[in-house]
Design a protein around this motif. Structure first.
Motif, PDB file in Angstrom:
ATOM      1  N   ALA A  55       5.409   6.392  -3.158  1.00  0.00           N
ATOM      2  CA  ALA A  55       5.755   5.020  -2.780  1.00  0.00           C
ATOM      3  C   ALA A  55       6.280   4.932  -1.355  1.00  0.00           C
ATOM      4  O   ALA A  55       6.039   3.947  -0.655  1.00  0.00           O
ATOM      5  CB  ALA A  55       6.781   4.459  -3.756  1.00  0.00           C
ATOM      6  N   SER A  56       6.960   5.944  -0.878  1.00  0.00           N
ATOM      7  CA  SER A  56       7.512   5.909   0.478  1.00  0.00           C
ATOM      8  C   SER A  56       6.421   5.991   1.547  1.00  0.00           C
ATOM      9  O   SER A  56       6.643   5.609   2.693  1.00  0.00           O
ATOM     10  CB  SER A  56       8.524   7.042   0.671  1.00  0.00           C
ATOM     11  OG  SER A  56       7.898   8.284   0.479  1.00  0.00           O
ATOM     12  N   ASP A  57       5.246   6.472   1.185  1.00  0.00           N
ATOM     13  CA  ASP A  57       4.136   6.549   2.145  1.00  0.00           C
ATOM     14  C   ASP A  57       3.603   5.171   2.506  1.00  0.00           C
ATOM     15  O   ASP A  57       2.966   5.008   3.551  1.00  0.00           O
ATOM     16  CB  ASP A  57       2.984   7.388   1.586  1.00  0.00           C
ATOM     17  CG  ASP A  57       3.343   8.843   1.418  1.00  0.00           C
ATOM     18  OD1 ASP A  57       4.318   9.285   2.058  1.00  0.00           O
ATOM     19  OD2 ASP A  57       2.643   9.530   0.658  1.00  0.00           O
ATOM     20  N   LEU A  58       3.843   4.180   1.669  1.00  0.00           N
ATOM     21  CA  LEU A  58       3.337   2.830   1.914  1.00  0.00           C
ATOM     22  C   LEU A  58       3.846   2.285   3.245  1.00  0.00           C
ATOM     23  O   LEU A  58       3.088   1.693   4.014  1.00  0.00           O
ATOM     24  CB  LEU A  58       3.735   1.902   0.773  1.00  0.00           C
ATOM     25  CG  LEU A  58       3.207   0.473   0.843  1.00  0.00           C
ATOM     26  CD1 LEU A  58       1.687   0.475   0.775  1.00  0.00           C
ATOM     27  CD2 LEU A  58       3.775  -0.345  -0.291  1.00  0.00           C
ATOM     28  N   GLU A  59       5.107   2.519   3.542  1.00  0.00           N
ATOM     29  CA  GLU A  59       5.697   2.030   4.793  1.00  0.00           C
ATOM     30  C   GLU A  59       5.029   2.666   6.012  1.00  0.00           C
ATOM     31  O   GLU A  59       4.867   2.019   7.044  1.00  0.00           O
ATOM     32  CB  GLU A  59       7.201   2.314   4.825  1.00  0.00           C
ATOM     33  CG  GLU A  59       7.984   1.591   3.768  1.00  0.00           C
ATOM     34  CD  GLU A  59       7.957   0.081   3.924  1.00  0.00           C
ATOM     35  OE1 GLU A  59       7.926  -0.412   5.064  1.00  0.00           O
ATOM     36  OE2 GLU A  59       7.931  -0.611   2.887  1.00  0.00           O
ATOM     37  N   ASP A  60       4.643   3.932   5.888  1.00  0.00           N
ATOM     38  CA  ASP A  60       4.021   4.630   7.013  1.00  0.00           C
ATOM     39  C   ASP A  60       2.565   4.225   7.210  1.00  0.00           C
ATOM     40  O   ASP A  60       2.071   4.194   8.328  1.00  0.00           O
ATOM     41  CB  ASP A  60       4.097   6.147   6.805  1.00  0.00           C
ATOM     42  CG  ASP A  60       5.520   6.643   6.728  1.00  0.00           C
ATOM     43  OD1 ASP A  60       6.402   6.013   7.345  1.00  0.00           O
ATOM     44  OD2 ASP A  60       5.754   7.667   6.050  1.00  0.00           O
TER      45      ASP A  60
ATOM     46  N   VAL B   9      -3.255  -3.199   0.154  1.00  0.00           N
ATOM     47  CA  VAL B   9      -3.362  -1.753  -0.031  1.00  0.00           C
ATOM     48  C   VAL B   9      -2.993  -1.362  -1.454  1.00  0.00           C
ATOM     49  O   VAL B   9      -3.688  -0.581  -2.097  1.00  0.00           O
ATOM     50  CB  VAL B   9      -2.491  -1.006   1.002  1.00  0.00           C
ATOM     51  CG1 VAL B   9      -2.428   0.464   0.678  1.00  0.00           C
ATOM     52  CG2 VAL B   9      -3.034  -1.218   2.401  1.00  0.00           C
ATOM     53  N   VAL B  10      -1.918  -1.927  -1.981  1.00  0.00           N
ATOM     54  CA  VAL B  10      -1.473  -1.596  -3.336  1.00  0.00           C
ATOM     55  C   VAL B  10      -2.498  -2.066  -4.363  1.00  0.00           C
ATOM     56  O   VAL B  10      -2.809  -1.349  -5.316  1.00  0.00           O
ATOM     57  CB  VAL B  10      -0.076  -2.195  -3.617  1.00  0.00           C
ATOM     58  CG1 VAL B  10       0.276  -2.099  -5.078  1.00  0.00           C
ATOM     59  CG2 VAL B  10       0.962  -1.498  -2.759  1.00  0.00           C
ATOM     60  N   THR B  11      -3.047  -3.247  -4.173  1.00  0.00           N
ATOM     61  CA  THR B  11      -4.067  -3.761  -5.094  1.00  0.00           C
ATOM     62  C   THR B  11      -5.282  -2.852  -5.111  1.00  0.00           C
ATOM     63  O   THR B  11      -5.821  -2.526  -6.171  1.00  0.00           O
ATOM     64  CB  THR B  11      -4.479  -5.194  -4.698  1.00  0.00           C
ATOM     65  OG1 THR B  11      -3.317  -6.014  -4.701  1.00  0.00           O
ATOM     66  CG2 THR B  11      -5.512  -5.752  -5.657  1.00  0.00           C
ATOM     67  N   HIS B  12      -5.703  -2.419  -3.951  1.00  0.00           N
ATOM     68  CA  HIS B  12      -6.850  -1.507  -3.859  1.00  0.00           C
ATOM     69  C   HIS B  12      -6.533  -0.186  -4.564  1.00  0.00           C
ATOM     70  O   HIS B  12      -7.370   0.363  -5.277  1.00  0.00           O
ATOM     71  CB  HIS B  12      -7.205  -1.264  -2.395  1.00  0.00           C
ATOM     72  CG  HIS B  12      -8.421  -0.434  -2.215  1.00  0.00           C
ATOM     73  ND1 HIS B  12      -9.690  -0.938  -2.398  1.00  0.00           N
ATOM     74  CD2 HIS B  12      -8.579   0.863  -1.888  1.00  0.00           C
ATOM     75  CE1 HIS B  12     -10.568   0.017  -2.178  1.00  0.00           C
ATOM     76  NE2 HIS B  12      -9.916   1.123  -1.865  1.00  0.00           N
ATOM     77  N   LEU B  13      -5.325   0.309  -4.364  1.00  0.00           N
ATOM     78  CA  LEU B  13      -4.908   1.558  -4.992  1.00  0.00           C
ATOM     79  C   LEU B  13      -4.907   1.432  -6.514  1.00  0.00           C
ATOM     80  O   LEU B  13      -5.397   2.318  -7.219  1.00  0.00           O
ATOM     81  CB  LEU B  13      -3.522   1.946  -4.492  1.00  0.00           C
ATOM     82  CG  LEU B  13      -2.967   3.288  -4.902  1.00  0.00           C
ATOM     83  CD1 LEU B  13      -3.852   4.405  -4.394  1.00  0.00           C
ATOM     84  CD2 LEU B  13      -1.557   3.455  -4.370  1.00  0.00           C
ATOM     85  N   VAL B  14      -4.412   0.334  -7.028  1.00  0.00           N
ATOM     86  CA  VAL B  14      -4.376   0.106  -8.474  1.00  0.00           C
ATOM     87  C   VAL B  14      -5.797   0.038  -9.028  1.00  0.00           C
ATOM     88  O   VAL B  14      -6.101   0.621 -10.074  1.00  0.00           O
ATOM     89  CB  VAL B  14      -3.582  -1.175  -8.809  1.00  0.00           C
ATOM     90  CG1 VAL B  14      -3.788  -1.587 -10.250  1.00  0.00           C
ATOM     91  CG2 VAL B  14      -2.116  -0.969  -8.505  1.00  0.00           C
ATOM     92  N   HIS B  15      -6.686  -0.655  -8.337  1.00  0.00           N
ATOM     93  CA  HIS B  15      -8.071  -0.753  -8.791  1.00  0.00           C
ATOM     94  C   HIS B  15      -8.744   0.621  -8.803  1.00  0.00           C
ATOM     95  O   HIS B  15      -9.488   0.941  -9.729  1.00  0.00           O
ATOM     96  CB  HIS B  15      -8.870  -1.720  -7.930  1.00  0.00           C
ATOM     97  CG  HIS B  15      -8.569  -3.153  -8.220  1.00  0.00           C
ATOM     98  ND1 HIS B  15      -8.884  -3.756  -9.418  1.00  0.00           N
ATOM     99  CD2 HIS B  15      -7.947  -4.095  -7.483  1.00  0.00           C
ATOM    100  CE1 HIS B  15      -8.483  -5.001  -9.388  1.00  0.00           C
ATOM    101  NE2 HIS B  15      -7.906  -5.241  -8.222  1.00  0.00           N
ATOM    102  N   GLU B  16      -8.475   1.433  -7.782  1.00  0.00           N
ATOM    103  CA  GLU B  16      -9.020   2.795  -7.739  1.00  0.00           C
ATOM    104  C   GLU B  16      -8.539   3.609  -8.924  1.00  0.00           C
ATOM    105  O   GLU B  16      -9.317   4.296  -9.580  1.00  0.00           O
ATOM    106  CB  GLU B  16      -8.606   3.504  -6.444  1.00  0.00           C
ATOM    107  CG  GLU B  16      -9.527   3.290  -5.301  1.00  0.00           C
ATOM    108  CD  GLU B  16      -9.124   4.141  -4.108  1.00  0.00           C
ATOM    109  OE1 GLU B  16      -8.196   4.969  -4.218  1.00  0.00           O
ATOM    110  OE2 GLU B  16      -9.743   3.964  -3.055  1.00  0.00           O
ATOM    111  N   LEU B  17      -7.246   3.531  -9.208  1.00  0.00           N
ATOM    112  CA  LEU B  17      -6.678   4.287 -10.317  1.00  0.00           C
ATOM    113  C   LEU B  17      -7.263   3.821 -11.644  1.00  0.00           C
ATOM    114  O   LEU B  17      -7.578   4.627 -12.515  1.00  0.00           O
ATOM    115  CB  LEU B  17      -5.155   4.153 -10.335  1.00  0.00           C
ATOM    116  CG  LEU B  17      -4.417   4.850  -9.205  1.00  0.00           C
ATOM    117  CD1 LEU B  17      -2.938   4.488  -9.264  1.00  0.00           C
ATOM    118  CD2 LEU B  17      -4.605   6.344  -9.262  1.00  0.00           C
TER     119      LEU B  17
END
Length: 64
Positions: free
Chosen positions: A16-21, A48-56
Motif C-alpha cells: 500500500a505504501s508504494d501507491l504514493e510513490d 490505479v487502485v481500480t485497475h489493480l483490483v480488476h487485475e487481481l
C-alpha cells in the motif's frame, strides 16, 4: 518533468505504501490551488487502485 501516471503502473505496486510513490501528477505545480492538486491525485490513485483490483480479480477467476 515526471511522467503521468497510467493504470498499467499498477504492476509496480507491491504494498500500500508504494501507491504514493507510483502516483505522480506531472502538472501539480500548474494547478490553480492545492485543493485541485489533491483532488487530481485522488483521481489518479483511484484509477490505479481500480485497475489493480480488476487485475487481481481476473487472475483469481482463471486460477479456479
Amino acid at each position: 518533468m515526471p511522467q503521468r501516471t497510467y493504470p498499467k503502473d499498477a504492476s509496480k505496486i507491491h504494498s500500500a505504501s508504494d501507491l504514493e510513490d507510483v502516483v505522480v501528477d506531472k502538472r501539480a505545480h500548474w494547478r490553480a490551488n492545492n485543493a485541485k492538486a489533491r483532488r487530481r491525485q485522488r483521481r489518479y490513485k483511484k484509477k490505479v487502485v481500480t485497475h489493480l483490483v480488476h487485475e487481481l480479480y481476473e487472475n483469481e477467476e482463471f486460477d479456479q
